[in-house]
Design an enzyme around this catalytic site. Structure first.
Site, PDB file in Angstrom:
ATOM      1  CD  GLU A   1     -13.188 105.159  35.158  1.00 41.22           C
ATOM      2  OE1 GLU A   1     -12.235 104.639  35.756  1.00 41.22           O
ATOM      3  OE2 GLU A   1     -14.145 104.500  34.720  1.00 41.22           O
TER       4      GLU A   1
ATOM      5  NE  ARG B   1      -7.250  97.391  40.934  1.00 38.55           N
ATOM      6  CZ  ARG B   1      -7.838  98.411  40.292  1.00 38.55           C
ATOM      7  NH1 ARG B   1      -7.149  99.189  39.482  1.00 38.55           N
ATOM      8  NH2 ARG B   1      -9.133  98.651  40.464  1.00 38.55           N
TER       9      ARG B   1
ATOM     10  CG  ASN C   1      -9.786  97.771  36.098  1.00 35.70           C
ATOM     11  OD1 ASN C   1      -9.328  97.762  34.964  1.00 35.70           O
ATOM     12  ND2 ASN C   1     -10.247  98.859  36.676  1.00 35.70           N
TER      13      ASN C   1
ATOM     14  CE1 TYR D   1      -6.994 106.720  39.377  1.00 35.82           C
ATOM     15  CE2 TYR D   1      -9.297 107.287  39.739  1.00 35.82           C
ATOM     16  CZ  TYR D   1      -8.337 106.399  39.288  1.00 35.82           C
ATOM     17  OH  TYR D   1      -8.710 105.189  38.772  1.00 35.82           O
TER      18      TYR D   1
ATOM     19  N   GLY E   1      -5.452 100.883  36.374  1.00 36.23           N
ATOM     20  CA  GLY E   1      -4.782 102.169  36.337  1.00 36.23           C
ATOM     21  C   GLY E   1      -3.277 102.012  36.455  1.00 36.23           C
TER      22      GLY E   1
ATOM     23  CG  ASP F   1     -10.582  96.604  43.311  1.00 36.70           C
ATOM     24  OD1 ASP F   1      -9.356  96.464  43.166  1.00 36.70           O
ATOM     25  OD2 ASP F   1     -11.233  97.517  42.765  1.00 36.70           O
TER      26      ASP F   1
ATOM     27  CB  SER G   1     -12.574 105.695  38.895  1.00 33.00           C
ATOM     28  OG  SER G   1     -11.473 105.348  38.105  1.00 33.00           O
TER      29      SER G   1
ATOM     30  CD  GLU H   1     -14.817  97.596  40.950  1.00 23.44           C
ATOM     31  OE1 GLU H   1     -14.477  98.050  39.836  1.00 23.44           O
ATOM     32  OE2 GLU H   1     -15.520  98.224  41.771  1.00 23.44           O
TER      33      GLU H   1
END
Length: 318
Positions: A11, A256, A273, A217, A277, A258, A147, A271
């Site tokens: 990443e 963050r 983070n 992305y 990002g 999900d 990602s 998950e």
């Protein structure tokens, strides 16, 4: 101010984009910013930079598994975000999912399989057992990656071996879990110094139907709707789930999470983070703006938090 981005993970490019955007945001607040890759020269750059606060924006293993944060702590450099020990737990889906489930957040049925076990016992002997316990469709993903790299939806037993191989390309442990039908959202939590606050949920609608690396992305490949198109009650459940994850895992400054909102309106954990990002196509900056905030103001507040923690650590009686 030291913005750390890049590294050697899969990443890297995403991390560099995040680093540039955060550096620009911090400069808009009139802060002096040094942008640095994470390489053999980092320790020397830190030594010559004077008193700095680090903002780690590495994605993937070294940036999110606690390794870099352990080094920063060793060098007495205050940094934005969660400490190394909790980052390790959050980064590993096979561990984080079980911790979160213990706190009462809904999670998929999940099985974690190390590569050596899958290889030694053989795919054929495990496919039937996985199908019976997890069921089809299922998701296969690396336990320690981000990602959506190495992630596959599996609809039949014949697809499972190839999906396992794809996951093992990104780590030694793969998780196999129930595929949850529903609305995918991501929910940020930010602590600007007055306690963790939940940002509006961002609904994720990839044009391809799959939120993979390209969908994440590639500009225009995914629609991000913020606030998400959820009923108020469901949106509140999603917010409370993200906040519970943040607190249960002991995360700091920003995270963050999900989630999938299943057909009954229940948020199901996927998950979390610790280094979200911050690119032009990332959900976190969008949610900050939707909440009436400014990315520069928010990043500056996070830096101030980290600086104060560093002062307290050096002067524990204050």
């Amino acid at each position: 101010m030291l913005v750390l981005a890049g590294g050697l993970s899969h990443e890297r490019e995403v991390s560099l984009h995040s680093g540039r955007r955060v550096a620009t945001a911090l400069r808009s607040q009139h802060l002096d910013v040094i942008e640095s890759d994470v390489d053999s020269g980092l320790v020397e750059r830190i030594a010559t930079a004077g008193e700095v606060v680090a903002f780690p924006l590495l994605h993937g293993e070294a940036g999110e598994d606690g390794s870099l944060r352990e080094v920063l702590a060793l060098l007495d450099v205050p940094f934005v975000g969660s400490i190394a020990s909790v980052s390790r737990i959050a980064f590993d889906k096979s561990i984080a999912t079980r911790v979160v489930a213990g706190a009462g957040v809904a999670t998929p049925v999940q099985v974690a399989l190390p590569h050596e076990i899958f290889r030694e016992l053989g795919a054929a002997s495990l496919v039937a057992a996985l199908g019976e316990q997890v069921g089809f469709p299922m998701m296969v993903k690396p336990s320690r990656s981000g990602s959506a790299l190495g992630c596959s939806r599996v609809d039949s037993p014949e697809q499972l071996p190839a999906a396992m191989v794809a996951a093992y390309a990104y780590g030694q442990v793969a998780v196999v879990e129930t595929f949850i039908e529903g609305t995918e959202v991501t929910v940020g939590v930010v602590d600007r110094g007055d306690g963790p606050q939940v940002l509006p949920a961002v609904e994720i609608r990839p044009e391809s139907g799959v939120y993979d690396y390209a969908a994440r992305y590639t500009p225009g490949a995914t629609r991000f709707i913020c606030p998400a198109g959820l009923d108020d009650e469901v949106a509140d459940r999603a917010a409370q789930a993200a906040l519970r994850v943040h607190k249960t895992l002991g995360l700091a400054d920003l995270s963050r999470t999900d989630l999938i909102i299943d057909r009954s309106g229940e948020p199901v954990f996927l998950e979390t983070n610790v280094a979200p990002g911050m690119t032009e196509t990332s959900a976190m900056p969008l949610a900050i703006e939707a909440a009436g905030g400014d990315l520069g103001d928010t990043c500056a507040a996070l830096v101030q938090n980290a600086w104060k923690r560093g002062i307290r650590a050096m002067n524990p009686t204050r």
